[in-house]
Design a protein around this motif. Structure first.
Motif, PDB file in Angstrom:
ATOM      1  N   LEU A  67     -19.472   3.993   8.490  1.00  0.00           N
ATOM      2  CA  LEU A  67     -18.204   3.587   7.901  1.00  0.00           C
ATOM      3  C   LEU A  67     -17.361   2.953   8.991  1.00  0.00           C
ATOM      4  CD1 LEU A  67     -16.074   3.568   5.615  1.00  0.00           C
ATOM      5  CD2 LEU A  67     -15.410   5.876   6.351  1.00  0.00           C
ATOM      6  N   PHE A  68     -17.011   1.668   8.807  1.00  0.00           N
ATOM      7  CA  PHE A  68     -16.217   0.926   9.781  1.00  0.00           C
ATOM      8  C   PHE A  68     -14.790   0.817   9.248  1.00  0.00           C
ATOM      9  CE2 PHE A  68     -20.605  -0.440  10.120  1.00  0.00           C
ATOM     10  CZ  PHE A  68     -20.848  -0.320  11.479  1.00  0.00           C
ATOM     11  N   LEU A  69     -13.851   1.398   9.982  1.00  0.00           N
ATOM     12  CA  LEU A  69     -12.462   1.466   9.520  1.00  0.00           C
ATOM     13  C   LEU A  69     -11.642   0.305  10.061  1.00  0.00           C
ATOM     14  CD1 LEU A  69     -11.667   5.263   9.977  1.00  0.00           C
ATOM     15  CD2 LEU A  69     -12.284   4.070   7.871  1.00  0.00           C
ATOM     16  N   ASP A  70     -10.791  -0.238   9.205  1.00  0.00           N
ATOM     17  CA  ASP A  70      -9.828  -1.250   9.613  1.00  0.00           C
ATOM     18  C   ASP A  70      -8.456  -0.592   9.662  1.00  0.00           C
ATOM     19  OD1 ASP A  70      -9.168  -4.331   9.883  1.00  0.00           O
ATOM     20  OD2 ASP A  70      -7.687  -3.509   8.500  1.00  0.00           O
ATOM     21  N   VAL A  71      -7.957  -0.358  10.876  1.00  0.00           N
ATOM     22  CA  VAL A  71      -6.648   0.270  11.061  1.00  0.00           C
ATOM     23  C   VAL A  71      -5.587  -0.822  11.015  1.00  0.00           C
ATOM     24  CG1 VAL A  71      -5.219   1.690  12.569  1.00  0.00           C
ATOM     25  CG2 VAL A  71      -7.684   2.083  12.459  1.00  0.00           C
ATOM     26  N   ALA A  72      -4.598  -0.625  10.158  1.00  0.00           N
ATOM     27  CA  ALA A  72      -3.573  -1.657   9.946  1.00  0.00           C
ATOM     28  C   ALA A  72      -2.561  -1.662  11.082  1.00  0.00           C
ATOM     29  CB  ALA A  72      -2.872  -1.420   8.610  1.00  0.00           C
ATOM     30  N   LYS A  73      -2.503  -2.766  11.816  1.00  0.00           N
ATOM     31  CA  LYS A  73      -1.504  -2.974  12.870  1.00  0.00           C
ATOM     32  C   LYS A  73      -1.357  -1.737  13.757  1.00  0.00           C
ATOM     33  CE  LYS A  73       1.116  -6.333  10.146  1.00  0.00           C
ATOM     34  NZ  LYS A  73       2.425  -6.712   9.573  1.00  0.00           N
ATOM     35  N   SER A 109     -12.061  -2.348   5.260  1.00  0.00           N
ATOM     36  CA  SER A 109     -13.059  -1.494   5.885  1.00  0.00           C
ATOM     37  C   SER A 109     -14.411  -1.787   5.229  1.00  0.00           C
ATOM     38  CB  SER A 109     -12.678  -0.025   5.725  1.00  0.00           C
ATOM     39  OG  SER A 109     -11.415   0.240   6.314  1.00  0.00           O
ATOM     40  N   ALA A 110     -15.472  -1.209   5.746  1.00  0.00           N
ATOM     41  CA  ALA A 110     -16.800  -1.487   5.190  1.00  0.00           C
ATOM     42  C   ALA A 110     -17.728  -0.313   5.430  1.00  0.00           C
ATOM     43  CB  ALA A 110     -17.379  -2.760   5.802  1.00  0.00           C
ATOM     44  N   CYS A 111     -18.674  -0.151   4.522  1.00  0.00           N
ATOM     45  CA  CYS A 111     -19.700   0.889   4.651  1.00  0.00           C
ATOM     46  C   CYS A 111     -21.067   0.209   4.672  1.00  0.00           C
ATOM     47  CB  CYS A 111     -19.607   1.874   3.498  1.00  0.00           C
ATOM     48  SG  CYS A 111     -20.645   3.337   3.716  1.00  0.00           S
TER      49      CYS A 111
END
Length: 272
Positions: free
Chosen positions: A99-105, A231-233
């Motif tokens: 699981l690749f997380l995209d943390v907002a700012k 984000s992506a899995c």
């Protein structure tokens, strides 16, 4: 340093907007802000950073999984570690769920009071905590376009862009991210991947969802936002017949699975 003070005249950033290639120039989000700070403040931060790193290294504070802004570590080292984990799973006939997380700012939204609390929990010196408080507060920025400066605007959260101290302070802020024995973390600054392995793909995905349930509490407590849609899995597996899998959800929003059509190439693996 004796006064535990960061001079106010060093806390104004001049922001130069750089246009992104092939984007409409009439939209603010299509510019990359480059923050220019006082040269004298950089000298002061260099001294503070040297002492902070010495404290962190002597007490082994930064978690092993964090490879960002650390001496002798790079993205290549982290990618090698993840690749070895995946191929070890292949050797054991296991599927690796990632699981690749995209943390907002991430840098812009650091909660100042929360960061100071974490420094206290680490038993940083009262002097350094006071200096950090002075460094974080009452900052402002001005935008420069064609040698014309805007009026000053306050910065109410986050760490200063272009600052020497900010990356290490960010590492401290996310240092207590939940860590389960059944999951492997791979972090480079704010880029975060959570990996699990199991012989059954559905159990690997279920383990990721269990981790996310605890992660959500931590994110909410420390006012960190994640973009589920960005984000992506991804599953790394050699299995031919994949069962139907439920999407992982973060705060009720599904995280998209990456498919073969997304040009993700892992030798010897099938991406689902």
């Amino acid at each position: 340093m004796e006064k535990c003070y960061f001079p106010q005249c060093w806390k104004t950033a001049v922001v130069v907007p750089i246009p992104k290639p092939d984007h409409a120039l009439n939209l603010p989000q299509n510019y990359r802000p480059i923050s220019l700070l006082s040269s004298l403040s950089t000298v002061y931060e260099f001294v503070l950073l040297k002492r902070l790193n010495q404290f962190l290294n002597n007490n082994h504070i930064i978690i092993y999984e964090q490879f960002g802004f650390r001496k002798n570590l790079s993205t290549s080292h982290q990618l090698l570690r993840v690749t070895e984990l995946i191929f070890d799973g292949f050797a054991k006939s296991e599927t690796t769920g990632a699981l690749f997380l995209d943390v907002a700012k991430a840098f812009d939204k650091i909660w100042h009071d929360g960061l100071l609390v974490k420094l206290m929990r680490l038993n940083c010196s009262a002097q350094f905590i006071k200096i950090t408080h002075s460094f974080l507060t009452s900052r402002n920025f001005r935008v420069r376009v064609n040698n014309i400066l805007s009026n000053p605007r306050p910065i109410l959260s986050g760490c200063a862009q272009g600052s020497l101290l900010s990356p290490t302070l960010f590492n401290i802020y996310v240092n207590d991210i939940p860590n389960f024995p059944s999951c492997h973390l791979a972090i480079f600054a704010d880029d975060t991947a959570i990996l699990t392995r199991h012989k059954h793909p559905d159990i690997a995905v279920q383990a990721l969802q269990t981790y996310v349930s605890q992660l959500q509490l931590w994110l909410a407590d420390w006012k960190i936002k994640v973009n589920p849609s960005k984000s992506a899995c991804l599953l790394f597996t050699k299995k031919r017949n994949m069962p139907a899998l439920n999407p992982i959800k973060i705060f009720g929003q599904p995280v998209p699975f990456v498919s073969d059509d997304d040009d993700v190439i892992i030798p010897g693996a099938r991406s689902f």
